[in-house]
Design an enzyme around this catalytic site. Structure first.
Site, short mmCIF file in Angstrom:
data_model
loop_
_atom_site.label_atom_id
_atom_site.label_comp_id
_atom_site.label_asym_id
_atom_site.label_seq_id
_atom_site.Cartn_x
_atom_site.Cartn_y
_atom_site.Cartn_z
N LEU A 295 -33.74 30.97 6.35
CA LEU A 295 -33.76 29.53 6.17
C LEU A 295 -34.89 29.05 5.26
O LEU A 295 -35.09 27.85 5.10
CB LEU A 295 -33.89 28.83 7.54
CG LEU A 295 -32.72 29.04 8.50
CD1 LEU A 295 -33.04 28.41 9.85
CD2 LEU A 295 -31.44 28.44 7.94
N ARG A 296 -35.62 30.01 4.67
CA ARG A 296 -36.75 29.62 3.83
C ARG A 296 -36.31 28.77 2.64
O ARG A 296 -36.97 27.82 2.25
CB ARG A 296 -37.51 30.86 3.37
CG ARG A 296 -38.88 30.54 2.76
CD ARG A 296 -39.69 31.79 2.50
NE ARG A 296 -40.29 32.29 3.72
CZ ARG A 296 -40.12 33.52 4.18
NH1 ARG A 296 -39.35 34.37 3.56
NH2 ARG A 296 -40.72 33.91 5.29
N GLY A 297 -35.15 29.09 2.07
CA GLY A 297 -34.65 28.33 0.93
C GLY A 297 -34.36 26.88 1.30
O GLY A 297 -34.69 25.96 0.56
#
Length: 363
Positions: A295-297
Site C-alpha cells: 500500500l506504499r504507492g
C-alpha cells in the site's frame, strides 16, 4: 523537516557560507524540482530517487534546495539539532532535560545538507560507541555519524545504485522511522534521524533493487536538454553566476524569498488539506490495476497530492494535483517485464487516464 521564519534575534551556529546557485534560477528539470519541493513540505512523502544522465544538474539542484530553506531553531548545545519546541524531534537527553524543567538554549542554523560518500562505512554513517570508555567510566560515549548530522535536514546519496545494499537499508530504515539506533556489545544508543533522503544515479551504471527502490517515496527521471536554445540559456546562467556570484544572487533574492515564504505557508497549511473519498478510491484503483505491491504507492500518492495542494495554497486536493504527481509516485513500483517495451511512466499515464477518465496531457 519543519523550518521557521521567526524574526526573534538568536545566535547563528554557522559561519558565512559560500555562494550556492539559486534554486529559482535553475532552468528546466521541473519533475525533479517538484518532487524535491513536495518532500520539503511533507518529509513523510519518503524522499526522492533521481535517475538520469550525468551532468544534468542533480547535485546543483539539491544543494540549491538546502540553501533556499530558511534557518531552523535548534537546541544550541545538542549534536542532533533537536527541535526545542517539538518533543518528537528531540534526542532522549534533551527530552529528559526538558522534563526536569530546564530552559533549553535555543540557536538558529541553516538546514544541513549531508553528502554521503560512496566509500562510507557503517560506523561513519550511523556513529560509533566507545566501548572502553563506556565500560571504564560508565557513560555512553557516542560519536555521532552522518545520520546525526543530517537530522532535520537533507541526506544526499549520489550514485545510490552503487552504494552497498546494507547501507541503503540502514538509510531507508532511518528515513522511515525518524530514528537511528546503534548497538555495540550490549550497549544501545538511539537518536533522532529525521531527514529528506535524496538519491541519484545513472541507470546505465546499474539499477537499484526493486524492494529498495520501492522504499523511496518518489522517482524523478531527468534527461539531458536537447533544445539548443535552452542549452544556451543554461550555460549563460551558469556563466553569470560563476563570474559574479554575489551579484547573481542579489538578482534572484526576491524570487528566492518568495519561494521560501511559499514553502513555509504550505507547511502550515498541510494539516488542513483534505482529499475526498472518491479521489482516494480512484488512486487505489490505479495502484490495483498497475499491480503495485503493498500500500506504499497509495499512501505516497495521497501525501504528495496533499503537499501539492498546500503548495498551491489550497485545502482541497483536485484531480489536477493527482495528475501532476501520480507518475512520480508510482513509476518505480511497477513490476518490470523484460519483454515489454512500454515505458513505466507511460503505463501509469495510461491507467490513470482510464480510471479518472482524463488525459495526463490535459491542463
Amino acid at each position: 523537516m519543519t523550518v521557521t521564519a521567526d524574526a526573534t534575534p538568536m545566535v547563528s551556529t554557522q559561519p558565512r557560507r559560500r555562494a550556492v546557485f539559486p534554486f529559482t534560477a535553475i532552468v528546466g528539470q521541473e519533475e525533479m524540482k517538484l518532487a524535491l519541493l513536495l518532500n520539503v513540505i511533507d518529509p513523510k512523502v519518503g524522499g526522492v530517487m533521481i535517475m538520469g544522465d550525468r551532468g544534468t544538474g542533480k547535485s546543483t539542484t539539491i544543494r540549491a534546495l538546502a540553501d533556499l530553506l530558511p534557518e531552523m531553531e535548534v537546541v544550541a548545545d545538542d549534536p542532533f539539532s533537536s527541535d526545542p519546541h517539538n518533543p518528537e524531534l528531540m534526542s532522549d537527553e534533551v527530552r529528559d532535560r526538558l522534563a526536569e524543567g530546564e530552559t533549553l538554549p535555543v540557536a538558529k542554523k541553516k538546514v544541513t545538507m549531508v553528502d554521503l560518500p560512496l566509500g562510507a562505512t557503517e560506523d561513519r554513517v550511523c556513529g560509533t560507541i566507545d566501548i572502553e570508555k563506556a565500560l571504564s567510566e560508565g557513560v555512553k560515549a557516542f560519536e555521532p555519524g552522518l545520520l546525526a548530522k543530517a537530522n532535520r535536514g537533507i541526506l544526499y546519496v549520489d550514485e545510490v545504485n552503487l552504494l552497498d545494499d546494507h547501507l541503503v537499508d540502514v538509510l531507508l530504515d532511518s528515513a522511515a522511522s525518524g530514528w537511528n539506533t546503534v548497538e555495540r556489545e550490549g550497549i544501545s544508543i538511539r537518536h533522532p534521524a529525521s531527514f529528506v533522503l535524496v538519491g541519484s544515479g545513472n541507470p546505465e551504471e546499474g539499477e537499484l533493487r526493486p524492494q529498495l527502490l520501492d522504499r523511496f517515496g518518489m522517482h524523478a527521471e531527468i534527461r539531458t536538454v536537447r533544445d539548443p536554445e535552452l542549452r544556451v540559456k543554461i550555460v549563460e546562467e551558469r556563466s553569470q553566476f560563476d563570474r559574479n556570484p554575489q551579484d547573481y544572487l542579489s538578482q534572484h533574492q526576491e524570487s528566492q524569498q518568495a519561494l521560501q515564504e511559499r514553502l513555509l505557508q504550505a507547511q502550515s497549511l498541510l494539516p488542513s488539506v483534505e482529499i475526498n473519498h472518491e479521489l482516494r478510491v480512484q488512486i487505489s484503483q490505479v495502484c490495483a490495476e498497475l499491480d503495485v505491491d503493498g500500500l506504499r504507492g497509495d499512501i505516497v500518492t495521497n501525501r504528495a497530492a496533499k503537499a501539492l495542494a498546500a503548495f498551491e495554497g489550497r485545502t482541497e486536493v483536485t484531480l489536477d494535483d493527482i495528475r501532476r504527481i501520480i507518475t512520480l509516485c508510482l513509476r518505480h513500483r511497477l513490476r518490470k517485464d523484460p519483454m515489454e517495451t512500454i515505458d513505466s511512466g507511460t503505463k501509469v499515464e495510461k491507467v490513470f487516464s482510464e480510471v479518472f477518465g482524463v488525459s495526463l496531457d490535459e491542463n
